[in-house]
Design an enzyme around this catalytic site. Structure first.
Site, mmCIF file in Angstrom:
data_model
loop_
_atom_site.group_PDB
_atom_site.id
_atom_site.type_symbol
_atom_site.label_atom_id
_atom_site.label_comp_id
_atom_site.label_asym_id
_atom_site.label_seq_id
_atom_site.Cartn_x
_atom_site.Cartn_y
_atom_site.Cartn_z
ATOM 1 N N LYS A 35 -16.716 -6.440 5.398
ATOM 2 C CA LYS A 35 -15.568 -7.207 5.868
ATOM 3 C C LYS A 35 -15.472 -7.022 7.367
ATOM 4 C CE LYS A 35 -12.227 -6.649 2.045
ATOM 5 N NZ LYS A 35 -10.959 -5.999 1.683
ATOM 6 N N SER A 80 -2.853 -7.567 3.115
ATOM 7 C CA SER A 80 -3.141 -7.413 4.543
ATOM 8 C C SER A 80 -3.494 -8.772 5.156
ATOM 9 C CB SER A 80 -4.300 -6.440 4.755
ATOM 10 O OG SER A 80 -3.992 -5.181 4.234
ATOM 11 N N ARG A 128 -2.098 -6.120 -8.296
ATOM 12 C CA ARG A 128 -1.076 -7.146 -8.071
ATOM 13 C C ARG A 128 -1.178 -8.192 -9.168
ATOM 14 N NH1 ARG A 128 -3.067 -7.697 -2.066
ATOM 15 N NH2 ARG A 128 -4.875 -7.124 -3.264
ATOM 16 N N HIS A 171 0.850 -1.201 0.000
ATOM 17 C CA HIS A 171 0.000 0.000 0.000
ATOM 18 C C HIS A 171 0.887 1.253 0.000
ATOM 19 C CE1 HIS A 171 -3.169 -2.513 2.353
ATOM 20 N NE2 HIS A 171 -3.651 -2.345 1.151
#
Ligand code: ADP
Length: 159
Positions: free
Chosen positions: A42, A129, A91, A18
Site C-alpha cells: 500500500k 483511514s 466492520r 482503531h
C-alpha cells in the site's frame, strides 16, 4: 503469566475506530502492542515514523498499551513477542473475506497464536483511514473521527 495481544495494522492514520478496538483489547489483555506493519503493498499518506508517533500520542493514557513497528511476517512477530492473540476489528461483511484469508494463512504459519475479532462499535462501522483521508483532503472536519493528534497531523498534511 502475563497475557499479551498484538493489534496489527497499517494505521494510515489511526482512527477512533482503531482506538476503540485498542482500548477494548487493553481491558481484556494484560498488555497490548499496537504494531504498525510496514510491508503491505500500500502506498501510505503518513510515513511509518509518523504513524508510530501518532499512535504513541493517542494512546499515552493507556498504561498497558505500547506501540511498535515491524516489517516482517505478523506470525513471526507474534512468536517473538510471545503473544497469545492477534486482535483485529470487524466492520461490515466486506471485511470478512479478507480477514478470513489472512487468518487461515496465519493459523497455518503458527497454530499457537489465536486471532480474535472484535465487532466495531456501531458508531464506527463506516469509519476507515481511507474515508478520513478523503474527507480531510477537502478540509472537512474530522474531529469526531480521529484522535486530536491525528486531526492536527491531517491539517498539516493537507495545508
Ligand atoms: P490493515 O491494512 O491491516 O487492514 P488497518 O489499519 O486498515 O490495517 O486496520 C487495522 C485493523 O483495524 C483491522 O483489523 C481493521 O479491520 C480494524 N479497523 C479499521 N477500522 C475500524 C473501525 N472503524 N472499527 C473497528 N475496527 C476497525
Amino acid at each position: 503469566m502475563s497475557r499479551l495481544a498484538v493489534c496489527p495494522g497499517s494505521f494510515d492514520p489511526l482512527t477512533n475506530g482503531h482506538l476503540d478496538i485498542i482500548q477494548r483489547g487493553a481491558e481484556v489483555f494484560d498488555h497490548v502492542i499496537v504494531a504498525v506493519f510496514n510491508n503491505r503493498n500500500k502506498s501510505t499518506l503518513f510515513s511509518v515514523e509518523e504513524r508510530f508517533q501518532l499512535i504513541e500520542e493517542s494512546t499515552k493514557d493507556l498504561p498497558n498499551v505500547s506501540v511498535d513497528v515491524s516489517s516482517g511476517l505478523l506470525m513471526d512477530y507474534a512468536k517473538e513477542k510471545n503473544a497469545k492473540a492477534i486482535i483485529r476489528g470487524l466492520r461490515a461483511v466486506s471485511d470478512f473475506e479478507y480477514e478470513m484469508q489472512i487468518t487461515s494463512m496465519n493459523r497455518k504459519l503458527n497454530q499457537e497464536v489465536e486471532t480474535l475479532f472484535m465487532m466495531t462499535n456501531n458508531q464506527y462501522s463506516f469509519l476507515s483511514s481511507s474515508i478520513v483521508k478523503e474527507v480531510a483532503k477537502y478540509h472537512a472536519p474530522v474531529s469526531d473521527l480521529v484522535p486530536a493528534p491525528v486531526e492536527e497531523a491531517l491539517k498539516r498534511k493537507f495545508a
